[in-house]
Write a protein that holds these residues in place. Structure first.
Motif, PDB file in Angstrom:
ATOM      1  N   GLY A 114       0.832  -1.185  -0.105  1.00 36.75           N
ATOM      2  CA  GLY A 114       0.164  -0.108  -0.475  1.00 36.75           C
ATOM      3  C   GLY A 114       0.378   1.169   0.206  1.00 36.75           C
ATOM      4  N   HIS A 115       1.952   1.039  -0.283  1.00 31.77           N
ATOM      5  CA  HIS A 115       3.069   2.559   0.280  1.00 31.77           C
ATOM      6  C   HIS A 115       3.818   2.489  -1.208  1.00 31.77           C
ATOM      7  N   HIS A 116       3.714   3.766  -0.980  1.00 32.45           N
ATOM      8  CA  HIS A 116       4.319   3.786  -2.319  1.00 32.45           C
ATOM      9  C   HIS A 116       5.343   5.686  -2.791  1.00 32.45           C
ATOM     10  N   LEU A 117       6.857   5.457  -2.231  1.00 37.88           N
ATOM     11  CA  LEU A 117       7.489   6.768  -2.129  1.00 37.88           C
ATOM     12  C   LEU A 117       8.373   7.200  -3.504  1.00 37.88           C
ATOM     13  N   THR A 118       7.485   8.355  -3.669  1.00 35.42           N
ATOM     14  CA  THR A 118       7.806   8.529  -5.080  1.00 35.42           C
ATOM     15  C   THR A 118       9.021  10.104  -4.674  1.00 35.42           C
ATOM     16  N   GLU A 119       9.914   9.847  -5.674  1.00 32.45           N
ATOM     17  CA  GLU A 119      10.718  11.005  -5.554  1.00 32.45           C
ATOM     18  C   GLU A 119      10.842  12.531  -7.096  1.00 32.45           C
ATOM     19  N   LYS A 156       2.735   8.324   0.101  1.00 32.53           N
ATOM     20  CA  LYS A 156       1.738   7.841  -0.531  1.00 32.53           C
ATOM     21  C   LYS A 156       1.232   6.372  -0.115  1.00 32.53           C
ATOM     22  N   PHE A 157       0.146   6.364   0.575  1.00 30.83           N
ATOM     23  CA  PHE A 157      -0.746   5.119   1.090  1.00 30.83           C
ATOM     24  C   PHE A 157      -1.672   5.053   1.164  1.00 30.83           C
ATOM     25  N   ASP A 158      -2.345   4.042  -0.220  1.00 34.71           N
ATOM     26  CA  ASP A 158      -3.797   3.367  -1.031  1.00 34.71           C
ATOM     27  C   ASP A 158      -4.257   1.924  -0.237  1.00 34.71           C
ATOM     28  N   SER A 159      -5.234   1.947   0.548  1.00 32.43           N
ATOM     29  CA  SER A 159      -5.548   0.664   0.970  1.00 32.43           C
ATOM     30  C   SER A 159      -6.395  -0.131  -0.486  1.00 32.43           C
ATOM     31  N   ALA A 160      -6.173   0.466  -1.286  1.00 29.49           N
ATOM     32  CA  ALA A 160      -6.938  -0.297  -2.600  1.00 29.49           C
ATOM     33  C   ALA A 160      -6.013  -1.369  -3.070  1.00 29.49           C
ATOM     34  N   ARG A 175     -14.478  -3.692   3.987  1.00 31.65           N
ATOM     35  CA  ARG A 175     -14.828  -3.335   2.717  1.00 31.65           C
ATOM     36  C   ARG A 175     -13.822  -1.980   2.792  1.00 31.65           C
ATOM     37  N   PHE A 176     -13.265  -1.830   3.835  1.00 33.99           N
ATOM     38  CA  PHE A 176     -12.390  -0.455   4.247  1.00 33.99           C
ATOM     39  C   PHE A 176     -11.300   0.180   2.888  1.00 33.99           C
ATOM     40  N   ARG A 177     -11.474   1.636   2.521  1.00 32.86           N
ATOM     41  CA  ARG A 177     -11.056   2.238   1.813  1.00 32.86           C
ATOM     42  C   ARG A 177      -9.916   3.437   3.049  1.00 32.86           C
ATOM     43  N   GLY A 178      -9.138   3.805   2.172  1.00 26.50           N
ATOM     44  CA  GLY A 178      -8.513   4.965   2.786  1.00 26.50           C
ATOM     45  C   GLY A 178      -7.468   5.517   2.206  1.00 26.50           C
ATOM     46  N   SER A 179      -6.592   6.242   2.294  1.00 22.47           N
ATOM     47  CA  SER A 179      -5.797   6.631   1.096  1.00 22.47           C
ATOM     48  C   SER A 179      -5.128   8.117   1.657  1.00 22.47           C
ATOM     49  N   LEU A 180      -3.405   8.320   2.179  1.00 22.27           N
ATOM     50  CA  LEU A 180      -3.013   9.727   2.272  1.00 22.27           C
ATOM     51  C   LEU A 180      -1.644  10.172   1.644  1.00 22.27           C
ATOM     52  N   GLU A 181      -1.934  10.954   1.766  1.00 17.53           N
ATOM     53  CA  GLU A 181      -0.625  11.524   0.353  1.00 17.53           C
ATOM     54  C   GLU A 181       0.367  12.362   1.329  1.00 17.53           C
ATOM     55  N   THR A 182       1.416  12.232   1.909  1.00  9.24           N
ATOM     56  CA  THR A 182       1.983  13.291   2.509  1.00  9.24           C
ATOM     57  C   THR A 182       3.397  14.271   2.175  1.00  9.24           C
ATOM     58  N   PHE A 183       3.317  14.891   1.753  1.00 11.03           N
ATOM     59  CA  PHE A 183       4.920  16.096   1.660  1.00 11.03           C
ATOM     60  C   PHE A 183       5.637  16.581   2.231  1.00 11.03           C
ATOM     61  N   HIS A 184       6.853  15.895   2.574  1.00 11.13           N
ATOM     62  CA  HIS A 184       7.708  17.009   3.634  1.00 11.13           C
ATOM     63  C   HIS A 184       8.476  18.192   2.990  1.00 11.13           C
ATOM     64  N   LEU A 185       7.950  19.095   4.092  1.00 12.89           N
ATOM     65  CA  LEU A 185       8.113  20.297   3.733  1.00 12.89           C
ATOM     66  C   LEU A 185       9.261  20.998   4.503  1.00 12.89           C
ATOM     67  N   GLY A 186      10.314  20.913   4.688  1.00 13.40           N
ATOM     68  CA  GLY A 186      10.964  20.712   6.016  1.00 13.40           C
ATOM     69  C   GLY A 186      10.662  20.725   7.498  1.00 13.40           C
ATOM     70  N   GLY A 187      10.385  22.235   7.746  1.00 12.56           N
ATOM     71  CA  GLY A 187      10.390  22.092   8.666  1.00 12.56           C
ATOM     72  C   GLY A 187       8.395  21.164   9.480  1.00 12.56           C
ATOM     73  N   LEU A 188       7.954  21.113   8.335  1.00 16.84           N
ATOM     74  CA  LEU A 188       6.587  20.309   8.720  1.00 16.84           C
ATOM     75  C   LEU A 188       6.325  19.555   7.557  1.00 16.84           C
ATOM     76  N   LEU A 189       4.470  19.030   8.359  1.00 17.75           N
ATOM     77  CA  LEU A 189       4.496  17.919   6.747  1.00 17.75           C
ATOM     78  C   LEU A 189       2.630  18.542   6.260  1.00 17.75           C
ATOM     79  N   LEU A 190       2.683  17.952   4.766  1.00 23.57           N
ATOM     80  CA  LEU A 190       1.445  18.459   4.809  1.00 23.57           C
ATOM     81  C   LEU A 190       0.685  16.756   3.782  1.00 23.57           C
ATOM     82  N   THR A 191      -0.660  16.783   4.228  1.00 19.95           N
ATOM     83  CA  THR A 191      -1.076  15.431   4.340  1.00 19.95           C
ATOM     84  C   THR A 191      -2.652  15.772   3.798  1.00 19.95           C
ATOM     85  N   LYS A 192      -2.618  14.821   2.397  1.00 17.93           N
ATOM     86  CA  LYS A 192      -4.284  14.502   2.280  1.00 17.93           C
ATOM     87  C   LYS A 192      -4.857  12.998   2.555  1.00 17.93           C
ATOM     88  N   THR A 193      -5.882  13.415   3.133  1.00 17.47           N
ATOM     89  CA  THR A 193      -6.604  12.447   3.930  1.00 17.47           C
ATOM     90  C   THR A 193      -7.686  11.833   3.459  1.00 17.47           C
TER      91      THR A 193
END
Length: 353
Positions: free
Chosen positions: A3-8, A20-24, A55-73
């Motif tokens: 379920g994980h995917h690390l992109t650059e 990125k994490f996607d339960s699908a 039947r659970f579905r959930g996704s996360l996408e996180t960006f590392h912006l130095g001193g903080l994290l920005l995540t869409k859930t």
């Protein structure tokens, strides 16, 4: 697949990681289990019935912006809780600022009850308990360390459970900012992300300060004094004599003013004790041979290992030695044995507590 995917994203030899994490991508019987693992650094999650779990579905996408994290859930109806035991297990001392694009939740942060809908902003202090029940939702979250946000706002104790309504000026500004920043994050180079992250932190703090306090020169003076007091407390946590008398003598603040500042935190002594306990968690999570518990107790201003253990158990429900053993033991194994939970790694290493 896990379920994980690390992109650059690369540009000019620099990289910006996104997680990125996607339960699908997982088998139905594994989806919720891995989702719960992924979020365990911040919340304990539960669902109301087994059929939904399958039947659970959930996704996360996180960006590392130095001193903080920005995540869409994005996910469905579930319960999110952060208990004193969760706080101890996670060992983090951060704030979450959430903008809801769809759906929402109702719940309580300490004694403050609230209900969140689309367009609203909600703030959580992760050193304090909370519990929520969500609808199907989509949100974007800033995760930033206390050390970064606290100096920029007058009364951080007032932020836990604070709601900025969708129709308020601060709510509109913050929601638009977080959603726009997430849309642009994938196009940022690493050096741009660091700069944007710092400016965003200042912008968010400004909106929160305006929403949580009144304007005026007198208020600004009190804000400056509050910041000065908090910094002094953090610097003096090692001193077992630290208390109202020491603060009054060192800073010239009146006792009445000092007590008003920390009324919401249960008083000055309660705030100091909480900060000492939170700061000690990182030491307990270190390798067993790093420091003796007695030394950790003295390091953070407790007069003895016994007084530290009693205070620790009163808040977290177990002793420091039980917590230290449990971090790498079977009681916590389900949260610690997955090395590729990069979100937890990012959150824990965002800043030293």
């Amino acid at each position: 697949m896990d379920g994980h995917h690390l992109t650059e994203q690369s540009a000019l030899g620099q990289t910006l990681n996104s997680l990125k994490f996607d339960s699908a991508a997982l088998a139905p019987e594994q989806a919720f289990f891995r989702w719960r693992e992924e979020l365990s650094v911040v919340f304990d999650t539960t669902v109301d019935n087994y059929d939904f779990e399958r039947r659970f579905r959930g996704s996360l996408e996180t960006f590392h912006l130095g001193g903080l994290l920005l995540t869409k859930t994005v996910s469905g109806r579930q319960r999110f809780t952060r208990t004193h035991r969760t706080i101890a297990r996670s060992g983090i001392d951060h704030f979450l600022i959430q903008a809801h694009a769809k759906g929402g939740f109702r719940g309580a942060a300490d004694e403050r009850e609230f209900e969140i809908g689309a367009g609203d902003i909600c703030i959580f202090d992760l050193s304090r308990p909370c519990a929520t029940l969500s609808t199907e939702f989509s949100n974007v979250t800033f995760c930033l360390p206390r050390s970064a946000l606290e100096p920029l706002v007058e009364d951080p104790e007032a932020l836990h459970g604070l709601v900025l309504p969708a129709q308020s000026a601060a709510g509109i500004l913050l929601t638009d900012h977080l959603l726009s920043l997430f849309r642009a994050a994938g196009r940022l180079r690493a050096d741009e992300a660091m700069a944007v992250g710092g400016r965003s932190m200042a912008f968010v703090a400004g909106c929160l300060q305006d929403a949580a306090s009144r304007s005026g020169e007198r208020r600004k003076v009190r804000a400056a004094l509050s910041i000065q007091v908090r910094r002094f407390i953090e610097q003096q946590l090692h001193d077992p004599e630290l208390g109202p008398e020491i603060i009054v003598a060192a800073l010239g603040v009146s006792r009445a003013t000092l007590f008003r500042m920390y009324e919401a935190a249960g008083g000055v002594a309660s705030y100091i004790r909480k900060r000492r306990l939170v700061r000690s968690l990182a030491d307990l999570r270190a390798p067993l041979e790093a420091e003796r518990i007695a030394d950790i107790a003295l390091k953070w201003g407790f007069r003895s290992e016994g007084s530290y253990s009693r205070a620790f158990r009163a808040v977290y429900g177990l002793s420091p030695s039980e917590f230290r053993a449990g971090v790498n033991g079977p009681a916590f194994a389900s949260f610690q044995d997955v090395e590729d939970l990069r979100l937890g790694h990012w959150v824990r290493n965002l800043a030293l507590p």
